[in-house]
Design a protein around this motif. Structure first.
Motif, PDB file in Angstrom:
ATOM      1  N   ALA A   1      -1.237 -12.802  33.118  1.00 42.09           N
ATOM      2  CA  ALA A   1      -1.799 -12.431  34.170  1.00 42.09           C
ATOM      3  C   ALA A   1      -2.805 -13.556  34.563  1.00 42.09           C
ATOM      4  O   ALA A   1      -3.461 -13.886  33.343  1.00 42.09           O
ATOM      5  CB  ALA A   1      -2.352 -11.038  34.037  1.00 42.09           C
TER       6      ALA A   1
ATOM      7  N   GLY B   1       6.613 -10.560  34.972  1.00 49.64           N
ATOM      8  CA  GLY B   1       5.680 -10.279  35.514  1.00 49.64           C
ATOM      9  C   GLY B   1       5.363  -8.515  35.793  1.00 49.64           C
ATOM     10  O   GLY B   1       4.411  -8.013  36.461  1.00 49.64           O
TER      11      GLY B   1
ATOM     12  N   GLU C   1      -0.830  -7.487  38.982  1.00 46.42           N
ATOM     13  CA  GLU C   1      -0.875  -8.651  39.573  1.00 46.42           C
ATOM     14  C   GLU C   1       0.360  -8.636  40.561  1.00 46.42           C
ATOM     15  O   GLU C   1       1.460  -8.597  40.134  1.00 46.42           O
ATOM     16  CB  GLU C   1      -1.081  -9.745  38.837  1.00 46.42           C
ATOM     17  CG  GLU C   1      -1.110 -11.086  39.491  1.00 46.42           C
ATOM     18  CD  GLU C   1      -1.196 -12.318  38.499  1.00 46.42           C
ATOM     19  OE1 GLU C   1      -0.949 -13.415  39.063  1.00 46.42           O
ATOM     20  OE2 GLU C   1      -1.627 -12.257  37.446  1.00 46.42           O
TER      21      GLU C   1
ATOM     22  N   HIS D   1       3.124 -11.916  40.592  1.00 44.06           N
ATOM     23  CA  HIS D   1       2.493 -12.725  39.354  1.00 44.06           C
ATOM     24  C   HIS D   1       2.931 -14.123  39.466  1.00 44.06           C
ATOM     25  O   HIS D   1       3.995 -14.398  39.556  1.00 44.06           O
ATOM     26  CB  HIS D   1       3.502 -11.793  38.377  1.00 44.06           C
ATOM     27  CG  HIS D   1       2.993 -11.828  37.048  1.00 44.06           C
ATOM     28  ND1 HIS D   1       2.621 -13.273  36.375  1.00 44.06           N
ATOM     29  CD2 HIS D   1       2.402 -11.183  36.233  1.00 44.06           C
ATOM     30  CE1 HIS D   1       2.003 -13.052  35.447  1.00 44.06           C
ATOM     31  NE2 HIS D   1       1.921 -11.958  35.055  1.00 44.06           N
TER      32      HIS D   1
END
Length: 360
Positions: free
Chosen positions: A89, A117, A147, A150
């Motif tokens: 991240a 992600g 996130e 990502h």
């Protein structure tokens, strides 16, 4: 390798956009005031609009996404608290350790076992349940930082239902949730949902206007009114209390008007990925505007691309190409033509002059 100089194709980042004339006109004509003393009217309008888009009561303009994230972490964490974030991240790898240095948090990466992600609720629940009966001297985990999209996973998207499950699992585990939504606009466009559908249940969310949307400067942090009131003080401590910020906020307002145009970037990224795949590159089909290529030697490939006047960046052990509003389909085609005709296959596949595959 040709030495002919030609127009440079810069695919390093979607932060490379520059304001066009309508955006510059909006900046020049912005109504402004002292945003520290009395509040700037254009900044206030941007903050209100952003809060509504994100489904939050309030928002705070910041000069950068890194500042927005570290302000959020300062609000959420007590010194020594552990926070969780998906592996690779941005808050873990690309913000100079500010989460630890300024917010006092102990970062821990969690595996992205649902795909690039995307951590699974089961993985998150396993971590939080392990801490329920921990002794007093063990790390206290208090925050999940998601996130979407990502970055290091190639602009990967967390769908709304998956997001909701992660947030619910975090809540059950006693965690607050911050969403690093630097490219949340891309995720919303890719999924054809309102941005607020991807922020449900979060305590805070950061977004950027200076990436694919094309503003020269600016991000925002959104949350409850109380959260933002406290965040404003932290922003001031970090030097983010700009004065006549409406000049910059006006560009962000204009940028939001163009959110739907991100679909063009996504289509051009898919065009680039398809072309690279046809040329033998190992690339993932992008969900948004970032294309990652697995190569035998990243630095060698980047050097070879520079020889073709094509700029890219390393990311998560791959070559990263980022498409933005100034990257037209004809630019993509020109990049593919140069790579097809002039980039040695050895630069990508690691084949030596003797024709042997190098295992790098």
């Amino acid at each position: 390798m040709t030495s002919v100089r030609r127009a440079q194709i810069d695919l390093r980042s979607d932060t490379l956009t520059v304001p066009d004339e309508p955006m510059r006109a909006a900046m020049a004509g912005a109504e402004v005031g002292d945003n520290v003393l009395d509040g700037d009217p254009t900044v206030r309008a941007l903050e209100q609009r952003t809060a509504e888009l994100l489904g939050k009561p309030a928002a705070l303009w910041t000069p950068s996404g890194t500042m927005a994230n570290v302000i959020a972490l300062c609000q959420h964490l007590q010194r020594g608290d552990r926070f969780l974030a998906p592996r690779d991240a941005h808050v873990l790898l690309n913000e100079l350790g500010s989460a630890a240095w300024l917010a006092g948090g102990m970062p821990e990466a969690i595996e992205t076992d649902l795909g690039p992600g995307r951590p699974s609720p089961r993985t998150l629940e396993r971590i939080t349940s392990a801490g329920r009966n921990a002794p007093y001297y063990a790390l206290r985990t208090s925050l999940l930082c998601l996130e979407n999209t990502h970055n290091a996973a190639g602009g990967a998207v967390i769908p709304a239902d998956e997001h909701a499950q992660l947030v619910a699992t975090a809540r059950d585990g006693g965690l607050s949730v911050h969403l690093d939504g630097a490219r949340l606009w891309n995720a919303a466009v890719a999924l054809n949902v309102p941005p607020a559908a991807l922020t449900v249940g979060t305590d805070s969310v950061s977004v950027c206007f200076s990436k694919g949307l094309g503003a020269p400067v600016g991000s925002a942090l959104a949350g409850s009114a109380e959260f933002i009131e406290s965040a404003r003080r932290t922003r001031q401590m970090l030097g983010g209390g700009v004065r006549q910020g409406g000049v910059l906020a006006a560009s962000c307002m204009k940028a939001l008007d163009r959110m739907g145009e991100l679909a063009i970037d996504h289509a051009n990224a898919a065009r680039l990925a398809s072309g690279l795949s046809d040329l033998g590159w190992d690339v993932r089909t992008p969900q948004t505007n970032i294309v990652l290529g697995a190569v035998a030697d990243v630095e060698r490939t980047l050097h070879s691309l520079r020889e073709l006047d094509i700029l890219a960046m390393p990311m998560a052990g791959r070559v990263r190409f980022v498409v933005h509003r100034e990257t037209t389909s004809s630019v993509i085609d020109e990049a593919l033509e140069r790579i097809s005709s002039e980039l040695p296959s050895s630069a990508v596949h690691g084949t030596s002059q003797a024709g042997m595959r190098l295992h790098l």
